[in-house]
Write an enzyme that holds these catalytic residues in place. Structure first.
Site, PDB file in Angstrom:
ATOM      1  N   GLU A 192      28.930 -49.549 -79.511  1.00 58.35           N
ATOM      2  CA  GLU A 192      28.789 -50.714 -78.643  1.00 58.35           C
ATOM      3  C   GLU A 192      29.765 -51.839 -78.961  1.00 58.35           C
ATOM      4  O   GLU A 192      29.928 -52.749 -78.154  1.00 58.35           O
ATOM      5  CB  GLU A 192      27.337 -51.237 -78.688  1.00 58.35           C
ATOM      6  CG  GLU A 192      26.897 -51.866 -80.012  1.00 58.35           C
ATOM      7  CD  GLU A 192      26.386 -50.854 -81.049  1.00 58.35           C
ATOM      8  OE1 GLU A 192      26.862 -49.709 -81.040  1.00 58.35           O
ATOM      9  OE2 GLU A 192      25.530 -51.217 -81.879  1.00 58.35           O
TER      10      GLU A 192
ATOM     11  N   LYS B 253      25.501 -63.471 -69.124  1.00 54.27           N
ATOM     12  CA  LYS B 253      26.384 -64.501 -68.574  1.00 54.27           C
ATOM     13  C   LYS B 253      27.521 -63.920 -67.715  1.00 54.27           C
ATOM     14  O   LYS B 253      27.826 -64.424 -66.640  1.00 54.27           O
ATOM     15  CB  LYS B 253      26.991 -65.307 -69.733  1.00 54.27           C
ATOM     16  CG  LYS B 253      27.754 -66.516 -69.299  1.00 54.27           C
ATOM     17  CD  LYS B 253      26.806 -67.655 -69.079  1.00 54.27           C
ATOM     18  CE  LYS B 253      27.517 -68.939 -68.765  1.00 54.27           C
ATOM     19  NZ  LYS B 253      26.591 -70.075 -68.772  1.00 54.27           N
TER      20      LYS B 253
ATOM     21  N   HIS C 183      28.965 -47.536 -84.663  1.00 48.01           N
ATOM     22  CA  HIS C 183      28.510 -48.405 -83.565  1.00 48.01           C
ATOM     23  C   HIS C 183      29.442 -48.300 -82.353  1.00 48.01           C
ATOM     24  O   HIS C 183      30.469 -48.958 -82.314  1.00 48.01           O
ATOM     25  CB  HIS C 183      28.443 -49.858 -84.048  1.00 48.01           C
ATOM     26  CG  HIS C 183      27.309 -50.112 -84.972  1.00 48.01           C
ATOM     27  ND1 HIS C 183      26.070 -50.522 -84.548  1.00 48.01           N
ATOM     28  CD2 HIS C 183      27.211 -49.961 -86.319  1.00 48.01           C
ATOM     29  CE1 HIS C 183      25.260 -50.635 -85.582  1.00 48.01           C
ATOM     30  NE2 HIS C 183      25.927 -50.295 -86.668  1.00 48.01           N
TER      31      HIS C 183
ATOM     32  N   SER D  91      23.594 -78.802 -62.135  1.00 46.60           N
ATOM     33  CA  SER D  91      24.317 -79.572 -63.146  1.00 46.60           C
ATOM     34  C   SER D  91      25.824 -79.472 -62.950  1.00 46.60           C
ATOM     35  O   SER D  91      26.584 -80.197 -63.556  1.00 46.60           O
ATOM     36  CB  SER D  91      23.975 -79.034 -64.527  1.00 46.60           C
ATOM     37  OG  SER D  91      24.523 -77.731 -64.668  1.00 46.60           O
TER      38      SER D  91
ATOM     39  N   CYS E 180      23.190 -45.677 -85.536  1.00 45.25           N
ATOM     40  CA  CYS E 180      23.029 -46.198 -86.899  1.00 45.25           C
ATOM     41  C   CYS E 180      21.575 -46.035 -87.374  1.00 45.25           C
ATOM     42  O   CYS E 180      21.119 -44.921 -87.558  1.00 45.25           O
ATOM     43  CB  CYS E 180      23.510 -47.640 -86.966  1.00 45.25           C
ATOM     44  SG  CYS E 180      23.771 -48.199 -88.659  1.00 45.25           S
ATOM     45  N   TYR E 181      20.821 -47.113 -87.545  1.00 52.51           N
ATOM     46  CA  TYR E 181      19.412 -46.950 -87.942  1.00 52.51           C
ATOM     47  C   TYR E 181      18.690 -46.038 -86.948  1.00 52.51           C
ATOM     48  O   TYR E 181      17.825 -45.249 -87.330  1.00 52.51           O
ATOM     49  CB  TYR E 181      18.708 -48.313 -88.001  1.00 52.51           C
ATOM     50  CG  TYR E 181      17.301 -48.220 -88.527  1.00 52.51           C
ATOM     51  CD1 TYR E 181      17.047 -48.276 -89.886  1.00 52.51           C
ATOM     52  CD2 TYR E 181      16.220 -48.028 -87.656  1.00 52.51           C
ATOM     53  CE1 TYR E 181      15.756 -48.157 -90.378  1.00 52.51           C
ATOM     54  CE2 TYR E 181      14.927 -47.909 -88.143  1.00 52.51           C
ATOM     55  CZ  TYR E 181      14.699 -47.970 -89.502  1.00 52.51           C
ATOM     56  OH  TYR E 181      13.419 -47.854 -89.985  1.00 52.51           O
TER      57      TYR E 181
ATOM     58  N   GLY F  61      27.219 -76.685 -63.747  1.00 52.24           N
ATOM     59  CA  GLY F  61      27.536 -75.527 -64.586  1.00 52.24           C
ATOM     60  C   GLY F  61      27.356 -74.223 -63.818  1.00 52.24           C
ATOM     61  O   GLY F  61      26.850 -74.220 -62.691  1.00 52.24           O
ATOM     62  N   VAL F  62      27.753 -73.126 -64.457  1.00 48.56           N
ATOM     63  CA  VAL F  62      27.741 -71.830 -63.780  1.00 48.56           C
ATOM     64  C   VAL F  62      26.322 -71.404 -63.390  1.00 48.56           C
ATOM     65  O   VAL F  62      26.068 -71.031 -62.242  1.00 48.56           O
ATOM     66  CB  VAL F  62      28.328 -70.729 -64.708  1.00 48.56           C
ATOM     67  CG1 VAL F  62      28.394 -69.399 -63.988  1.00 48.56           C
ATOM     68  CG2 VAL F  62      29.682 -71.125 -65.228  1.00 48.56           C
ATOM     69  N   ASP F  63      25.392 -71.478 -64.346  1.00 47.84           N
ATOM     70  CA  ASP F  63      24.065 -70.895 -64.107  1.00 47.84           C
ATOM     71  C   ASP F  63      23.325 -71.589 -62.966  1.00 47.84           C
ATOM     72  O   ASP F  63      22.829 -70.932 -62.053  1.00 47.84           O
ATOM     73  CB  ASP F  63      23.218 -70.944 -65.381  1.00 47.84           C
ATOM     74  CG  ASP F  63      23.928 -70.291 -66.550  1.00 47.84           C
ATOM     75  OD1 ASP F  63      24.855 -69.494 -66.290  1.00 47.84           O
ATOM     76  OD2 ASP F  63      23.584 -70.575 -67.698  1.00 47.84           O
ATOM     77  N   SER F  64      23.263 -72.918 -63.021  1.00 49.68           N
ATOM     78  CA  SER F  64      22.502 -73.598 -61.967  1.00 49.68           C
ATOM     79  C   SER F  64      23.219 -73.457 -60.621  1.00 49.68           C
ATOM     80  O   SER F  64      22.575 -73.391 -59.576  1.00 49.68           O
ATOM     81  CB  SER F  64      22.248 -75.063 -62.325  1.00 49.68           C
ATOM     82  OG  SER F  64      23.436 -75.802 -62.353  1.00 49.68           O
ATOM     83  N   SER F  65      24.542 -73.394 -60.635  1.00 43.45           N
ATOM     84  CA  SER F  65      25.276 -73.230 -59.373  1.00 43.45           C
ATOM     85  C   SER F  65      24.950 -71.888 -58.730  1.00 43.45           C
ATOM     86  O   SER F  65      24.749 -71.788 -57.517  1.00 43.45           O
ATOM     87  CB  SER F  65      26.795 -73.291 -59.612  1.00 43.45           C
ATOM     88  OG  SER F  65      27.131 -74.533 -60.161  1.00 43.45           O
TER      89      SER F  65
ATOM     90  N   GLY G 197      19.711 -51.368 -87.153  1.00 41.52           N
ATOM     91  CA  GLY G 197      18.794 -52.365 -87.708  1.00 41.52           C
ATOM     92  C   GLY G 197      18.997 -52.488 -89.203  1.00 41.52           C
ATOM     93  O   GLY G 197      19.622 -51.621 -89.823  1.00 41.52           O
TER      94      GLY G 197
END
Ligand code: XMP
Length: 517
Positions: free
Chosen positions: A174, A372, A172, A226, A82-83, A228-232, A55
């Site tokens: 990550e 995603k 870090h 639509s 870190c923080y 797109g990936v998400d709605s599909s 942070g």
């Protein structure tokens, strides 16, 4: 219940990456802002382990964030980053000072001793690359801790209290610039915390289906598709959960790329056998856009028209009790804000915003917990075609924002679609599609003179755009080789009537944006 790890967020830019690395290790994790975590909420959440993020604050300052002491009293492993390391040390009786030796970017850690965190990757005596970003540093350790790694600017770059299973690092793990970071995090989740590693999309599929059935009961659900990936993925998952109780509405704005509307119908109606309303509303959209060239005005018109059409189609099929949406985890995470005040609106991404309020339905959001890349994985699990699951992001207002500065007409849309198809075809043929975040053509509001054969041409110029990015917030233009660009340019000019000049956009974001409008 699945093992879960709680990440307490102190506002680092990269906290989401911690959650992703934990999940990649097969363990479910959630991010909660530090100021919302209390002793009671910790008990209720019942984490198998806790990670304290980095942070921007300094623990040496007054009134800076701390973790509830409960974190260190629950008997669960804790990893401070870190923080997170600094606050852990300060809270447990060690000391942190404002360092005069700041470290930003790549640094080296000397591995002083072996520990569970390093298992299989780092060995005593080794020198390992990490990514640092700190000014403050730990100068004395709380009781029970030992040093397991140090760097030039951080004498306590990695510390361990094996008995309590508290570990903390100044660097870090990550970020990808710490090459073994993912393994260090996986060591924490598995070797230290003993998590089972059963967070997979195959397992999630079953849980999500149960949850949808429970929520929806015998109600009816409507879902906007639509392409797109998400709605599909939402549609495929809901179909598996509730079959005919689901109706999908696909509003064809006329602003999609070539062949996409057909693909949606082919996959969902013909292959998955989903109740699908395909509304060709292109005349309506183009009518409303007539004479409009301002980007924000176009977005507003498209958003509002979309809602009208969707609402009308939903009424036509008899309405529903629930509206399904492809909300993802990054939309849900509450962010920690240290700098108050509203941020400037660069572009208003409100395509379907307002739909839930207007339609007065309860929401079904089965992807709320997913990132995603997990949604893509789930799509594959559900048997969606790779072409859909791996598709580049596509903006809600579609091709309307890729014809900048001029009226959107069918003729211009056709020209743009043809050029775009060639460009993407060449990108796929070159095996580059998956290395690129987004690639598209922009039809420029300028005609230029050319010579084709023996005659003069006076046609549109088109710009090619291709960027790499991880989240769309920042982006770099893709470094194609010249032979690729020249092949695309030749094909577009030869095959697309109406374009006689092709340029390549070499702007990064910032200062540019990905789309031109
Ligand atoms: P920019 O152009 O802002 O784009 O750098 C970042 C990402 O957002 C997409 N984008 C939109 N998506 N509605 C959307 O759903 C919009 O109005 C919109 N404008 C841009 C863009 O394609 C990129 O992925």
């Amino acid at each position: 219940m699945t093992d879960r790890i709680l990440i307490i967020d102190f506002g680092s830019q990269v906290t989401q990456l911690i959650a992703r690395r934990v999940r990649e290790s097969g363990v479910y994790s959630e991010i909660h802002p530090f100021n919302k975590v209390t002793a009671e909420s910790l008990e209720a959440y019942d984490p198998k382990a806790i990670i304290l993020s980095g942070g921007p604050a300094s623990v040496t300052g007054e009134d800076t964030p701390r973790a509830p002491m409960k974190v260190f009293e629950m008997g669960v492993p804790v990893l401070g980053i870190c923080y997170g390391q600094q606050t852990m040390v300060a809270q447990l009786g060690g000391k942190v000072e404002q360092g005069d030796h700041r470290e930003f970017g790549r640094a080296w850690v000397d591995v002083e001793d072996d520990c569970e965190l390093f298992h299989g990757v780092w060995e005593k005596g080794g020198r390992e690359q990490v990514w640092m970003s700190h000014g403050d540093r730990v100068i004395s350790l709380p009781e029970g801790f030992r040093v397991v790694g140090k760097s030039e600017g951080a004498p306590f770059a990695a510390i361990a209290n094996d008995e309590k299973r508290f570990y903390a690092v100044q660097f870090h793990p990550e970020v990808v610039h710490t090459p073994h970071g993912a393994q260090l995090i996986s060591n924490f989740t598995h070797r230290v915390a003993g998590c089972a590693g059963d967070w997979t999309m195959a397992a999630f599929r079953g849980q999500a289906i149960d949850a949808v059935r429970k929520q929806v009961g015998s109600g009816r659900v409507i879902c906007g598709l639509s392409g797109g990936v998400d709605s599909s993925v939402v549609a495929a998952l809901l179909h598996e959960a509730i079959g005919d109780q689901l109706t999908c509405v696909f509003v064809d704005t006329g602003l999609l790329r070539a062949g996409e509307a057909e693909q949606v119908v082919r996959v969902f109606r013909d292959r998955f056998n989903i109740n699908l309303v395909h509304k060709d509303a292109s005349d309506l959209f183009l009518g409303k856009l007539a004479g409009k060239t301002d980007p924000e005005e176009k977005r507003k018109i498209i958003g509002a028209t979309f809602i009208d059409v969707f609402d009308e189609e939903a009424k036509r099929v008899g309405g529903a009790d629930f509206l399904a949406q492809g909300t993802l985890y990054p939309d849900v995470i509450e962010s920690v804000s240290f700098i108050g005040g509203p941020s400037v609106t660069i572009k208003s991404h409100h395509n379907v915003g307002g739909l839930p309020e207007r339609m007065n339905m309860k929401l079904v959001e089965p992807l709320r917990e997913l990132f995603k890349d997990e949604v893509r994985e789930l799509g594959r699990e559900l048997g969606l075609p790779e072409e859909m699951v791996g598709r580049h992001p596509f903006p809600g207002p579609g091709l309307a924002i890729r014809i900048p500065g001029q009226e959107i007409t069918r003729e211009r849309l056709e020209i743009l679609k043809k050029a775009d198809t060639i460009y993407l075809e060449e990108i796929r043929n070159a095996g580059l599609y998956d290395s690129i975040w987004q690639a598209f053509c922009v039809l420029l509001p300028v005609r230029t003179v050319g010579v084709m054969g023996d005659s003069r041409s006076y046609d549109y110029a088109c710009a090619l755009r291709a960027v790499t990015s991880t989240d769309g917030m920042t982006a770099d233009f893709y470094p194609f080789d010249m032979s690729f660009l020249s092949r695309v340019s030749n094909r577009i000019i030869n095959e697309v009537k109406g374009i006689n000049r092709v340029t390549y956009d070499i702007t990064s974001k910032p200062p540019g944006t990905i789309e031109w409008e």
